[in-house]
Design a protein around this motif. Sequence first.
Motif, PDB file in Angstrom:
ATOM      1  N   SER A 131       3.642   3.992  -9.458  1.00 51.22           N
ATOM      2  CA  SER A 131       4.802   4.445  -8.891  1.00 51.22           C
ATOM      3  C   SER A 131       4.320   4.514  -7.366  1.00 51.22           C
ATOM      4  N   LYS A 132       3.097   5.077  -7.113  1.00 55.21           N
ATOM      5  CA  LYS A 132       2.613   4.922  -5.713  1.00 55.21           C
ATOM      6  C   LYS A 132       1.545   4.283  -5.587  1.00 55.21           C
ATOM      7  N   LEU A 133       1.651   3.299  -4.924  1.00 54.14           N
ATOM      8  CA  LEU A 133       0.420   2.330  -4.591  1.00 54.14           C
ATOM      9  C   LEU A 133      -0.991   2.970  -4.158  1.00 54.14           C
ATOM     10  N   SER A 134      -2.106   2.584  -4.411  1.00 55.73           N
ATOM     11  CA  SER A 134      -3.252   3.565  -3.800  1.00 55.73           C
ATOM     12  C   SER A 134      -3.210   3.554  -2.128  1.00 55.73           C
ATOM     13  N   SER A 135      -3.884   4.300  -1.582  1.00 56.65           N
ATOM     14  CA  SER A 135      -4.067   4.373  -0.017  1.00 56.65           C
ATOM     15  C   SER A 135      -4.504   3.086   0.395  1.00 56.65           C
ATOM     16  N   VAL A 136      -3.890   2.243   0.704  1.00 51.34           N
ATOM     17  CA  VAL A 136      -4.188   0.733   1.221  1.00 51.34           C
ATOM     18  C   VAL A 136      -4.292   0.731   2.674  1.00 51.34           C
ATOM     19  N   TYR A 137      -5.098  -0.486   2.870  1.00 50.48           N
ATOM     20  CA  TYR A 137      -5.407  -0.725   4.344  1.00 50.48           C
ATOM     21  C   TYR A 137      -5.071  -2.177   4.643  1.00 50.48           C
ATOM     22  N   THR A 138      -4.535  -2.374   6.122  1.00 45.93           N
ATOM     23  CA  THR A 138      -4.345  -4.019   6.221  1.00 45.93           C
ATOM     24  C   THR A 138      -5.531  -4.373   7.060  1.00 45.93           C
ATOM     25  N   TYR A 139      -5.511  -5.557   7.240  1.00 42.13           N
ATOM     26  CA  TYR A 139      -6.509  -6.357   7.983  1.00 42.13           C
ATOM     27  C   TYR A 139      -5.938  -6.513   9.508  1.00 42.13           C
ATOM     28  N   PRO A 140      -6.689  -7.078  10.312  1.00 39.45           N
ATOM     29  CA  PRO A 140      -6.204  -7.500  11.472  1.00 39.45           C
ATOM     30  C   PRO A 140      -4.989  -8.361  11.367  1.00 39.45           C
ATOM     31  N   ASP A 141      -4.581  -8.833  10.523  1.00 43.33           N
ATOM     32  CA  ASP A 141      -3.467 -10.041  10.349  1.00 43.33           C
ATOM     33  C   ASP A 141      -2.338  -9.129   9.979  1.00 43.33           C
ATOM     34  N   GLY A 142      -2.243  -7.746   9.888  1.00 48.34           N
ATOM     35  CA  GLY A 142      -1.180  -6.913   9.269  1.00 48.34           C
ATOM     36  C   GLY A 142      -0.220  -6.881  10.443  1.00 48.34           C
ATOM     37  N   PRO A 143       1.227  -6.585  10.061  1.00 41.50           N
ATOM     38  CA  PRO A 143       2.099  -6.275  11.108  1.00 41.50           C
ATOM     39  C   PRO A 143       1.872  -5.242  11.968  1.00 41.50           C
ATOM     40  N   GLN A 144       1.975  -5.542  13.058  1.00 39.00           N
ATOM     41  CA  GLN A 144       2.003  -4.237  14.336  1.00 39.00           C
ATOM     42  C   GLN A 144       3.132  -3.768  14.925  1.00 39.00           C
ATOM     43  N   ILE A 145       4.195  -4.635  14.681  1.00 37.59           N
ATOM     44  CA  ILE A 145       5.569  -4.357  15.450  1.00 37.59           C
ATOM     45  C   ILE A 145       6.676  -4.505  14.382  1.00 37.59           C
ATOM     46  N   PRO A 146       7.487  -3.475  14.019  1.00 39.19           N
ATOM     47  CA  PRO A 146       7.580  -2.273  15.163  1.00 39.19           C
ATOM     48  C   PRO A 146       6.312  -1.324  14.972  1.00 39.19           C
ATOM     49  N   GLY A 147       5.641  -1.407  13.809  1.00 39.77           N
ATOM     50  CA  GLY A 147       4.408  -0.480  13.602  1.00 39.77           C
ATOM     51  C   GLY A 147       3.573  -0.965  12.684  1.00 39.77           C
ATOM     52  N   PRO A 148       2.499  -0.265  12.248  1.00 40.01           N
ATOM     53  CA  PRO A 148       1.716  -0.871  11.137  1.00 40.01           C
ATOM     54  C   PRO A 148       2.241  -0.728   9.788  1.00 40.01           C
ATOM     55  N   LEU A 149       1.935  -1.216   8.910  1.00 38.65           N
ATOM     56  CA  LEU A 149       2.403  -0.984   7.510  1.00 38.65           C
ATOM     57  C   LEU A 149       1.904   0.544   6.895  1.00 38.65           C
ATOM     58  N   SER A 150       2.657   0.973   6.238  1.00 43.44           N
ATOM     59  CA  SER A 150       2.301   2.236   5.619  1.00 43.44           C
ATOM     60  C   SER A 150       1.166   2.257   4.888  1.00 43.44           C
ATOM     61  N   ARG A 151       0.410   3.184   4.730  1.00 45.23           N
ATOM     62  CA  ARG A 151      -0.766   3.152   3.877  1.00 45.23           C
ATOM     63  C   ARG A 151      -0.476   3.748   2.420  1.00 45.23           C
ATOM     64  N   ALA A 152       0.676   4.216   2.324  1.00 47.98           N
ATOM     65  CA  ALA A 152       0.987   4.711   1.015  1.00 47.98           C
ATOM     66  C   ALA A 152       2.416   4.111   0.542  1.00 47.98           C
ATOM     67  N   LEU A 153       2.484   2.774   0.248  1.00 42.67           N
ATOM     68  CA  LEU A 153       3.505   2.047  -0.346  1.00 42.67           C
ATOM     69  C   LEU A 153       3.926   2.629  -1.746  1.00 42.67           C
ATOM     70  N   ILE A 154       5.256   2.628  -1.978  1.00 40.72           N
ATOM     71  CA  ILE A 154       5.804   3.024  -3.247  1.00 40.72           C
ATOM     72  C   ILE A 154       6.385   1.755  -4.070  1.00 40.72           C
ATOM     73  N   ILE A 155       5.953   1.493  -5.124  1.00 34.76           N
ATOM     74  CA  ILE A 155       6.385   0.332  -5.758  1.00 34.76           C
ATOM     75  C   ILE A 155       7.705   0.624  -6.773  1.00 34.76           C
ATOM     76  N   VAL A 156       8.616  -0.183  -6.090  1.00 34.32           N
ATOM     77  CA  VAL A 156       9.671   0.115  -6.979  1.00 34.32           C
ATOM     78  C   VAL A 156      10.184  -1.035  -8.076  1.00 34.32           C
ATOM     79  N   GLY A 157       9.474  -1.927  -7.997  1.00 34.57           N
ATOM     80  CA  GLY A 157       9.495  -3.131  -9.010  1.00 34.57           C
ATOM     81  C   GLY A 157       8.556  -4.170  -9.181  1.00 34.57           C
TER      82      GLY A 157
END
Length: 171
Positions: free
Chosen positions: A12-38
């Motif tokens: 239900s809660k994805l592990s603490s994850v990291y994005t690489y330099p290719d990750g989105p920066q605008i409007p902000g970086p991706l959350s490190r604690a993503l919730i899986i809904v399906g």
Amino acid sequence: QELESGGVPRASKLSSVYTYPDGPQIPGPLSRALIIVGFADTSLSLVRKLTSDDDIPSAFHQCTLGVKRADSSYGAQLDKKNLDNSHQFADLMKLLRRESAVAITGLDKHGRFAIIRPHEQEDFSSSDYCSDDFAATCYVGDKDDVKRSLTQIVSATQAEQSEQTSETNGD
């Protein structure tokens, strides 16, 4: 099948994850604690269309998501918390691969959601971890932008089907 029967007790809660330099920066970086809904089956044409490396809809930003590697000697260097985190993520990637599925996350604080697709492997029947188990391809999109994009995709598909029906009927 395993996904449907609740085979992901800790997902239900994805592990603490990291994005690489290719990750989105605008409007902000991706959350490190993503919730899986399906979850969604990769055989669905819409899932294939949204996660195709060849033609990603403009509403999505493709990036790499990962955790600290814990395969072979890397795992011995991690503390228990990071090792558990990495194994939880890797177990989910192995399960998604086995079930031919992707994970869908809830919205982050910027109104974006993500579709997480495990990296492909030739032979994923092994119970051993490999480097591809600790990273995934992530498609991040703003909810409203994706909704507009999906509306356009559906309209184009319906028009194409209508045209094909007309041609078949000799109109």
